[in-house]
Write a protein that holds these residues in place. Structure first.
Motif, mmCIF file in Angstrom:
data_model
loop_
_atom_site.group_PDB
_atom_site.id
_atom_site.type_symbol
_atom_site.label_atom_id
_atom_site.label_comp_id
_atom_site.label_asym_id
_atom_site.label_seq_id
_atom_site.Cartn_x
_atom_site.Cartn_y
_atom_site.Cartn_z
ATOM 1 N N UNK A 172 0.773 -1.233 0.000
ATOM 2 C CA UNK A 172 0.000 0.000 0.000
ATOM 3 C C UNK A 172 0.805 1.282 0.000
ATOM 4 N N UNK A 173 2.122 1.177 0.160
ATOM 5 C CA UNK A 173 2.934 2.388 0.220
ATOM 6 C C UNK A 173 4.330 2.053 -0.267
ATOM 7 N N UNK A 174 4.695 2.584 -1.421
ATOM 8 C CA UNK A 174 6.022 2.347 -1.998
ATOM 9 C C UNK A 174 6.546 3.625 -2.608
ATOM 10 N N UNK A 175 7.836 3.788 -2.523
ATOM 11 C CA UNK A 175 8.470 4.954 -3.129
ATOM 12 C C UNK A 175 7.981 6.263 -2.555
ATOM 13 N N UNK A 229 -4.711 3.462 0.014
ATOM 14 C CA UNK A 229 -4.545 3.672 1.458
ATOM 15 C C UNK A 229 -4.127 5.100 1.786
ATOM 16 N N UNK A 230 -4.428 5.487 3.010
ATOM 17 C CA UNK A 230 -3.952 6.753 3.558
ATOM 18 C C UNK A 230 -2.972 6.435 4.673
ATOM 19 N N UNK A 231 -1.960 7.279 4.807
ATOM 20 C CA UNK A 231 -0.996 7.078 5.888
ATOM 21 C C UNK A 231 -1.581 7.592 7.198
ATOM 22 N N UNK A 232 -1.614 6.737 8.193
ATOM 23 C CA UNK A 232 -2.052 7.104 9.537
ATOM 24 C C UNK A 232 -0.917 6.723 10.477
ATOM 25 N N UNK A 233 -0.279 7.725 11.061
ATOM 26 C CA UNK A 233 0.879 7.506 11.932
ATOM 27 C C UNK A 233 1.942 6.646 11.251
#
Length: 192
Positions: free
Chosen positions: A20-23, A46-50
């Protein structure tokens, strides 16, 4: 999700965290959900949470002992397998950068305090499991090292000289302490 079959909440969290989160950017996740026998294609970003990628859903919680006791044993088995897999990766693939000492552990616990008491309990349980399994490794000065000497004595049919065994455990203890100092130094330099 992303062409991977999801069988548990833990697998879902792992796939979202990994894909869900790369680069430095959130990555869309392709999800096929089956509801009432009908497959639905959905794309979620996705959203970044903490610092963690999240898709906005939460695990179903049950307080029924009929469900929670077997789930607890299942989670323990899964966590043991993951911990052993982590140790294998650590030694086989030389992934020493993933290790943390007391400073890194304190930092993780401080972060988990923001999410609530039960997250801290989960970290404490994972830490206890990891330390317990680490203690069983055949490293001199640990219980696993003592077990190794007992196996050697069983195979040889006689006791190992206590002075030689004591020296081996002393050297093992010195190396474990040196390793702990190096890891703690690395934790401090990464955090500050």
């Amino acid at each position: 999700m992303d062409n991977q079959t999801i069988r548990s909440w833990g697998e879902l969290v792992e796939v979202v965290g990994r894909n869900g989160y790369r680069g430095g950017q959130p990555q869309p996740l392709h999800v096929v959900a089956v509801r009432n026998g009908v497959a639905q294609d959905v794309t979620l970003t996705p959203k970044l949470v903490n610092g963690m990628p999240m898709i906005g859903i939460d695990a179903q919680v049950s307080h029924n002992p009929v469900h929670t006791v077997p789930a607890g044993f299942s989670a323990l088995g899964r966590d043991i397998a993951l911990t052993v897999h982590g140790y294998v990766g650590l030694f086989v693939h030389h992934q020493f950068q993933t290790l943390s000492g007391p400073v890194g552990i304190a930092h993780v616990i401080t972060q988990q305090l923001r999410f609530g008491f039960w997250n801290v309990v989960a970290v404490a349980g994972a830490l206890s499991l990891g330390l317990g399994l680490f203690n069983l490794l055949p490293i001199p000065a640990l219980d696993g090292g003592r077990l190794l000497f007992m196996v050697i004595e069983l195979v040889r049919g006689r006791r190992v000289d206590p002075e030689k065994e004591g020296f081996v455990h002393f050297v093992g203890f010195a190396l474990v302490m040196l390793f702990a100092v190096v890891i703690t130094y690395r934790d401090v330099t990464h955090l500050f």
